[in-house]
Structures are given as structure tokens and as C-alpha cells.
Design an enzyme around this catalytic site. Sequence first.
Site, PDB file in Angstrom:
ATOM      1  CG  ASP A  54      26.845  54.188  22.226  1.00 47.71           C
ATOM      2  OD1 ASP A  54      25.643  54.107  21.893  1.00 47.71           O
ATOM      3  OD2 ASP A  54      27.548  55.189  21.982  1.00 47.71           O
ATOM      4  CE1 TYR A 144      12.557  53.151  13.506  1.00 46.11           C
ATOM      5  CE2 TYR A 144      10.549  52.710  12.259  1.00 46.11           C
ATOM      6  CZ  TYR A 144      11.251  52.675  13.447  1.00 46.11           C
ATOM      7  OH  TYR A 144      10.674  52.163  14.576  1.00 46.11           O
ATOM      8  CB  ALA A 146      16.173  49.928   5.012  1.00 51.55           C
ATOM      9  CE  LYS A 148      12.602  49.423  14.418  1.00 48.60           C
ATOM     10  NZ  LYS A 148      12.871  48.773  15.723  1.00 48.60           N
TER      11      LYS A 148
END
Length: 229
Positions: A54, A144, A146, A148
Site C-alpha cells: 500500500d 500536490y 510540493a 511533485k
Amino acid sequence: MATHLITGAGSGIGAAVARRLHARGDELILLARDAGRARELAAAHPGAKTLVGDLANPDRLSWAFSHQALPDRLDSLLHIAGVVELGAVGELGLKAWRSQLDVNLLAPAELTRLLLPQLRASQGHVVFVNSGAGLNAHAEWSAYAASKHGLKALADSLRAEEHAHGVRVTSVYPGRTASPMQAKVHHQEGKAYDPARWIDPESVATTLLMALDLPRDAEVNDLTVRPGR
């Protein structure tokens, strides 16, 4: 026959890449979050192997893998899975920050660490499907973007460290791509979603396979893909 481990093979870009590699006879290892999802992926790609882990719990990946058989060699590790949750800095809670950092950054880092011996053995290739948000951050995209931006740093450092081992590293930065994630983004933005306006996942898959299939005398470091319409 090359062996590829793919995250995010259930939809969008990951599904397109898995279909293309499966169709040409390569061996697939598809990462699934649980046993039920593993059965679904195996049914969609007959002959493919699955690995359960996971990404939302990167600290448990090492334990999960210790109970499963890993390949001796790995020609590519394709980090395609991702999650997104939009929100202003003043409103986005830590749960949203942590979930995106876990799946989009920490899990790829941990997966790469755990599989580096197999990648070194085959002088393999690590591909990070990043995002335009990994190059430019806009309002409502802080967490998001940050995650990436961090993924870009991970890829750049890994490339410098593993060059001597013959491991190639590529970051792909797609613009908005027609996928379930993009539908979710439009819903969060309060906009109507028209998939015809955005990049077809098959087009991103084509660019990714080009980087994978490049002869050994060259390496694609960074590849930006933008909507052509």
C-alpha cells in the site's frame, strides 16, 4: 524479454503503459494496494505477476515485501501512481498533506530503495511520472505540487548517485491528462470535465516507452508533455 514493475496500473497513464508493455510480450509486475486489487490487475493482464503493498503506508512496504517473492533482476521501475487533493494553504489540513506526500513522494523513494539491487543487476531504468505541478506551483495546488517538486529532487539525486551503476533515471512531466484523477481535479475546481480537451493517456505512454526503449548510448533525463489542443 524485459521485466517492469509498475505502480498505478489500474487506470489512466499506468493502465495505458501496462497494456502497451503487456501487448509486446514484456513481463509485468503490477503493484496493488491489497489482495483484491491484485486479482483485478492480474485478470486484466493475463500472465502478469502482482505484488501487494500500500503506497499510502510507505513505512510498511519493506515488511510487505519481506513476505513476497521479488524478482532477481528488474529492467524498469515505473512510478505512475499518484493522488491529488486541492486546497488553499490556509485551509488544507495535515491529513491531506500527509496522504499526498506519502503516495507521491515517500512511497516512490522507499520502493526505489528496496528495489535498487535488482535495478543495478540489470542496469535498469527508473521512470517517475511527475506532473506539470512538479515544475510550477499554482494556487490551491500547494500539497500536490510540493510532493511533485520533491519527486523531481528525488529523481535528480538518484540519477547522480546511480549513473556509475548504469541505472538510468527519467522524469516525465505530463500536463493535464484525461484520467479519473483529472475528473476528480475538475470536480474539486468546480469545472465541467471534458476529456477530449486533455492529453490521451496513450500519448503519455508513447513518450514513456520512447524513453525506456532508447539505446544505451543515450538517456532522457526530463520529458515534458503538454496538451496539443
